[in-house]
Scaffold this motif. Structure first.
Motif, PDB file in Angstrom:
ATOM      1  N   UNK A   1       0.842  -1.192   0.000  1.00  0.00           N
ATOM      2  CA  UNK A   1       0.000   0.000   0.000  1.00  0.00           C
ATOM      3  C   UNK A   1       0.876   1.240   0.000  1.00  0.00           C
ATOM      4  N   UNK A   2       0.354   2.283  -0.591  1.00  0.00           N
ATOM      5  CA  UNK A   2       1.070   3.556  -0.612  1.00  0.00           C
ATOM      6  C   UNK A   2       0.061   4.667  -0.329  1.00  0.00           C
ATOM      7  N   UNK A   3       0.166   5.256   0.832  1.00  0.00           N
ATOM      8  CA  UNK A   3      -0.696   6.370   1.190  1.00  0.00           C
ATOM      9  C   UNK A   3      -0.049   7.665   0.711  1.00  0.00           C
ATOM     10  N   UNK A   4      -0.835   8.472   0.024  1.00  0.00           N
ATOM     11  CA  UNK A   4      -0.285   9.709  -0.540  1.00  0.00           C
ATOM     12  C   UNK A   4      -1.252  10.843  -0.264  1.00  0.00           C
ATOM     13  N   UNK A   5      -0.731  11.993   0.033  1.00  0.00           N
ATOM     14  CA  UNK A   5      -1.600  13.132   0.326  1.00  0.00           C
ATOM     15  C   UNK A   5      -2.346  13.556  -0.926  1.00  0.00           C
ATOM     16  N   UNK A   6      -3.606  13.902  -0.750  1.00  0.00           N
ATOM     17  CA  UNK A   6      -4.444  14.286  -1.891  1.00  0.00           C
ATOM     18  C   UNK A   6      -3.863  15.489  -2.619  1.00  0.00           C
ATOM     19  N   UNK A   7      -3.270  16.383  -1.888  1.00  0.00           N
ATOM     20  CA  UNK A   7      -2.696  17.573  -2.500  1.00  0.00           C
ATOM     21  C   UNK A   7      -1.540  17.229  -3.434  1.00  0.00           C
ATOM     22  N   UNK A   8      -0.866  16.131  -3.138  1.00  0.00           N
ATOM     23  CA  UNK A   8       0.300  15.737  -3.924  1.00  0.00           C
ATOM     24  C   UNK A   8      -0.068  14.989  -5.186  1.00  0.00           C
ATOM     25  N   UNK A   9      -1.128  14.170  -5.144  1.00  0.00           N
ATOM     26  CA  UNK A   9      -1.308  13.242  -6.259  1.00  0.00           C
ATOM     27  C   UNK A   9      -2.722  13.098  -6.776  1.00  0.00           C
ATOM     28  N   UNK A  10      -3.632  13.968  -6.424  1.00  0.00           N
ATOM     29  CA  UNK A  10      -5.021  13.755  -6.817  1.00  0.00           C
ATOM     30  C   UNK A  10      -5.212  13.756  -8.328  1.00  0.00           C
ATOM     31  N   UNK A  11      -4.393  14.511  -9.059  1.00  0.00           N
ATOM     32  CA  UNK A  11      -4.526  14.588 -10.516  1.00  0.00           C
ATOM     33  C   UNK A  11      -3.330  13.972 -11.237  1.00  0.00           C
ATOM     34  N   UNK A  12      -2.590  13.137 -10.521  1.00  0.00           N
ATOM     35  CA  UNK A  12      -1.368  12.576 -11.076  1.00  0.00           C
ATOM     36  C   UNK A  12      -1.409  11.058 -11.150  1.00  0.00           C
ATOM     37  N   UNK A  13      -0.689  10.548 -12.138  1.00  0.00           N
ATOM     38  CA  UNK A  13      -0.494   9.113 -12.186  1.00  0.00           C
ATOM     39  C   UNK A  13       0.416   8.669 -11.050  1.00  0.00           C
ATOM     40  N   UNK A  14       0.397   7.386 -10.760  1.00  0.00           N
ATOM     41  CA  UNK A  14       1.228   6.831  -9.704  1.00  0.00           C
ATOM     42  C   UNK A  14       1.946   5.599 -10.241  1.00  0.00           C
ATOM     43  N   UNK A  15       3.110   5.325  -9.682  1.00  0.00           N
ATOM     44  CA  UNK A  15       3.861   4.168 -10.125  1.00  0.00           C
ATOM     45  C   UNK A  15       4.484   3.409  -8.983  1.00  0.00           C
ATOM     46  N   UNK A  16       4.744   2.141  -9.225  1.00  0.00           N
ATOM     47  CA  UNK A  16       5.538   1.302  -8.318  1.00  0.00           C
ATOM     48  C   UNK A  16       6.819   0.927  -9.060  1.00  0.00           C
ATOM     49  N   UNK A  17       7.917   1.054  -8.357  1.00  0.00           N
ATOM     50  CA  UNK A  17       9.219   0.674  -8.875  1.00  0.00           C
ATOM     51  C   UNK A  17       9.869  -0.250  -7.855  1.00  0.00           C
ATOM     52  N   UNK A  18      10.946  -0.913  -8.279  1.00  0.00           N
ATOM     53  CA  UNK A  18      11.679  -1.742  -7.322  1.00  0.00           C
ATOM     54  C   UNK A  18      13.165  -1.701  -7.647  1.00  0.00           C
ATOM     55  N   UNK A  19      13.940  -1.977  -6.604  1.00  0.00           N
ATOM     56  CA  UNK A  19      15.389  -1.980  -6.793  1.00  0.00           C
ATOM     57  C   UNK A  19      15.984  -3.175  -6.065  1.00  0.00           C
ATOM     58  N   UNK A  20      16.811  -3.884  -6.794  1.00  0.00           N
ATOM     59  CA  UNK A  20      17.605  -4.976  -6.233  1.00  0.00           C
ATOM     60  C   UNK A  20      19.012  -4.433  -6.011  1.00  0.00           C
ATOM     61  N   UNK A  21      19.638  -4.739  -4.881  1.00  0.00           N
ATOM     62  CA  UNK A  21      21.003  -4.242  -4.647  1.00  0.00           C
ATOM     63  C   UNK A  21      21.923  -4.535  -5.829  1.00  0.00           C
ATOM     64  N   UNK A  22      22.632  -3.502  -6.256  1.00  0.00           N
ATOM     65  CA  UNK A  22      23.561  -3.666  -7.362  1.00  0.00           C
ATOM     66  C   UNK A  22      22.951  -3.454  -8.731  1.00  0.00           C
ATOM     67  N   UNK A  23      21.649  -3.244  -8.760  1.00  0.00           N
ATOM     68  CA  UNK A  23      20.971  -3.021 -10.034  1.00  0.00           C
ATOM     69  C   UNK A  23      20.244  -1.686 -10.025  1.00  0.00           C
ATOM     70  N   UNK A  24      19.884  -1.227 -11.201  1.00  0.00           N
ATOM     71  CA  UNK A  24      19.139   0.018 -11.306  1.00  0.00           C
ATOM     72  C   UNK A  24      17.676  -0.198 -10.904  1.00  0.00           C
TER      73      UNK A  24
END
Length: 122
Positions: free
Chosen positions: A19-42
């Protein structure tokens, strides 16, 4: 402004929901994404959703196994993961897009939450 949660240790084949809680002021009209990082990789794109939830995108490695959604009433974005594999082990980040859509490049996101660790055991 963003708070990701839900990470943990899970056996291969099992499910986990982030889950990702985000303030309405920050993202109400914006797309959202999930990313991930493995140590040593981008850091890599995992999934994205448009401002109204009508459009979603997934990386090939998670397509069919992960589902992104958002509850605008709760100002929360979810990443439901199923059939988890050891290679899904990473730190997962949620981010706010600069636009109303869900781009795949991390440079197109301007707000980032602290990551949440996901470990998939074989």
């Amino acid at each position: 402004q963003l708070q990701a949660s839900g990470g943990g240790l899970v056996q291969a084949g099992g499910p986990l929901t982030l889950s990702c809680a985000v303030s309405r002021r920050t993202a109400s009209n914006n797309g959202m994404g999930w990313f991930r990082r493995v140590p040593g990789k981008e850091r890599e794109f995992v999934a994205g959703i448009s401002w109204n939830g009508a459009s979603t995108m997934y990386s090939e490695s998670v397509k069919g196994r992960f589902t992104i959604s958002r509850d605008r009433a709760k100002d929360t974005v979810y990443l439901r993961m199923s059939s988890l594999k050891p290679e899904d082990t990473a730190v997962y980040y949620c981010a706010v897009s600069r636009t109303s859509h869900s781009p795949t490049k991390d440079s197109q996101h301007n707000y980032w939450g602290h990551g949440t660790h996901v470990t998939v055991s074989s």
